[in-house]
Design an enzyme around this catalytic site. Structure first.
Site, PDB file in Angstrom:
ATOM      1  N   GLU A 289      -4.959   0.899   1.590  1.00 28.62           N
ATOM      2  CA  GLU A 289      -5.190  -0.598   1.634  1.00 28.62           C
ATOM      3  C   GLU A 289      -6.777  -0.609   0.957  1.00 28.62           C
ATOM      4  O   GLU A 289      -7.005  -1.414   0.154  1.00 28.62           O
ATOM      5  CB  GLU A 289      -5.211  -0.889   2.957  1.00 28.62           C
TER       6      GLU A 289
ATOM      7  N   SER B  65       0.903  -1.254   0.006  1.00 28.98           N
ATOM      8  CA  SER B  65      -0.130   0.227   0.014  1.00 28.98           C
ATOM      9  C   SER B  65       0.872   1.461  -0.035  1.00 28.98           C
ATOM     10  O   SER B  65       0.483   2.188  -0.312  1.00 28.98           O
ATOM     11  CB  SER B  65      -0.857   0.068   1.377  1.00 28.98           C
ATOM     12  N   HIS B  66       1.930   1.179   0.243  1.00 33.17           N
ATOM     13  CA  HIS B  66       3.118   2.335   0.487  1.00 33.17           C
ATOM     14  C   HIS B  66       4.420   2.277  -0.115  1.00 33.17           C
ATOM     15  O   HIS B  66       5.297   2.780   0.080  1.00 33.17           O
ATOM     16  CB  HIS B  66       2.927   2.898   2.030  1.00 33.17           C
TER      17      HIS B  66
END
Ligand code: NDP
Ligand code: PYC
Length: 338
Positions: free
Chosen positions: A188, A47-48
């Site tokens: 997410e 997600s990052h």
């Protein structure tokens, strides 16, 4: 199309640099962002990792960020380091402030880094782990946008507000956790939406306040904190510590500042560092032994420590020399280059 592509750390970094340069980020910002995204992607933080290049691109499109901002550090003779990011992305300001934070924590036992006026999109664990690598325990917090309803509420007041902590260990990886105080990070939910998957129950409510598992309805409505009122209180603490305490914006104010333009939230960040030598009265050996006993007791039950999965992913990816990246994500990022 095969479902994943294999990218070496250098290929990840180059892809980041190309996209960031194309979007209008100056060299120093692009290098700091590319380093963060490469570090995250090599740890399989989906997600990052590379996915956050979209947020970097949207932030530039929104027109409020300065892609060439030069952060300014204010010198002090106390234990506080302040860096004004001058309306740029946070990471260059963090690069400037962290070495001074380390020195101050070693001098005073405890020190704080306040980063102001930054756009922020990134994971926090690389920053706290860089402090643990210097033998310091560390915490970091940021607000974001007011997407998250407080416990008992019906609309967004709070950010997804991550809290990260790292504890240095003499042998091996530090004890680290880093998570949003919302049940799911926004990133997410975006990944669930891209994958066309429903969310689990308990993550969000729709515009009418009804529970929803639809990612778009969740983003149009409000996300929920983890752990009910407990996560909600932690999230409020993060608003206060990384907002009013350091004279910066709350998630509500960050959202107003953005005025629906999209991109990364704009606010401050606080990073705290603790020197176990100083706090342990001159030696940290006994404290280390107690901490290790605790970790062993946890592991002996079959439980795992936070970040264990990530460290295993890191070791595997470093050994084989590449990370597996979603082929669709890779194609969509290349499309950003036109
Ligand atoms: P996750 O829920 O994926 O994981 C959070 C942490 O919990 C990790 O340290 C993870 O370790 C650990 N963990 C997960 N499962 C277990 C388990 N069964 N036992 C023990 N530990 C476990 O995090 P989020 O999705 O909430 O956040 C992801 C990232 O998003 C974070 O890095 C955060 O900083 C970032 N973020 C950034 C924001 C910003 O505004 N800049 C806002 C919100 C989030 P492991 O990795 O090993 O699984
Ligand atoms: O995933 O919640 C999130 C997030 C907000 C800003 C950056 N990431």
């Amino acid at each position: 199309m095969s479902e994943t592509v294999r990218l070496t750390p250098d290929e990840i970094r180059q892809l980041c640099l190309q996209v960031l340069d194309h979007c209008g980020y100056g060299q120093d910002h692009a290098a700091a962002i590319a380093q963060m995204l490469t570090t995250c992607q090599m740890d399989d933080c989906q997600s990052h990792g590379l996915f956050r290049l979209f947020m970097c691109a949207q932030t530039m499109q929104a027109g409020q960020i300065d892609g060439h901002a030069r952060p300014v550090l204010t010198a002090s003779d106390n234990a506080v380091v302040r860096v004004d990011a001058q309306g740029g992305m946070s990471l260059l300001a963090a690069r400037m402030g962290l070495p001074v934070l380390i020195e101050k924590a070693q001098t005073h036992g405890i020190a704080a880094l306040a980063i102001n006026r930054c756009f922020h999109f990134s994971a926090l664990w690389p920053e706290v782990e860089s402090l643990a690598a210097e033998g310091l325990a560390a915490m970091a917090m940021v607000p974001s946008h007011a997407w998250v309803a407080p416990a008992g509420g019906t609309r967004g007041s709070l950010g997804t507000n991550p809290l990260a902590f790292s504890w240095p260990r003499k042998s091996g990886d530090p004890f680290t956790f880093d998570f949003a105080t919302s049940a799911f990070a926004r990133g997410e939910i975006e990944l669930y939406q891209r994958a066309g998957k429903p969310l689990p129950e308990g993550v969000a409510i729709d515009r009418d306040g009804n529970p929803t598992t639809d990612p778009q309805a969740a983003m149009d409505g409000a996300m929920l904190t983890f752990g009910g009122y407990k996560g909600s209180a932690l999230s409020i603490m993060i608003e206060l510590m990384a907002g009013p305490l350091i004279d910066d914006l709350t998630s509500l104010e960050s959202m107003e500042f953005a005025s629906a333009a999209g991109g990364a939230p704009y606010h401050g960040q606080i990073i705290l560092a603790f020197d176990p030598q100083a706090l342990g009265g001159g030696s940290s050996d006994a404290g280390d032994a107690r901490a290790e006993r605790l970790f062993s007791d946890i592991l002996a039950q079959g439980a795992r420590l936070p970040s264990q999965r990530r460290f295993a992913a890191r070791a595997r990816n470093i050994e084989r020399g590449y990370a597996e990246v979603s082929a669709q994500l890779h194609a969509d990022l290349l499309a950003l280059l036109g």
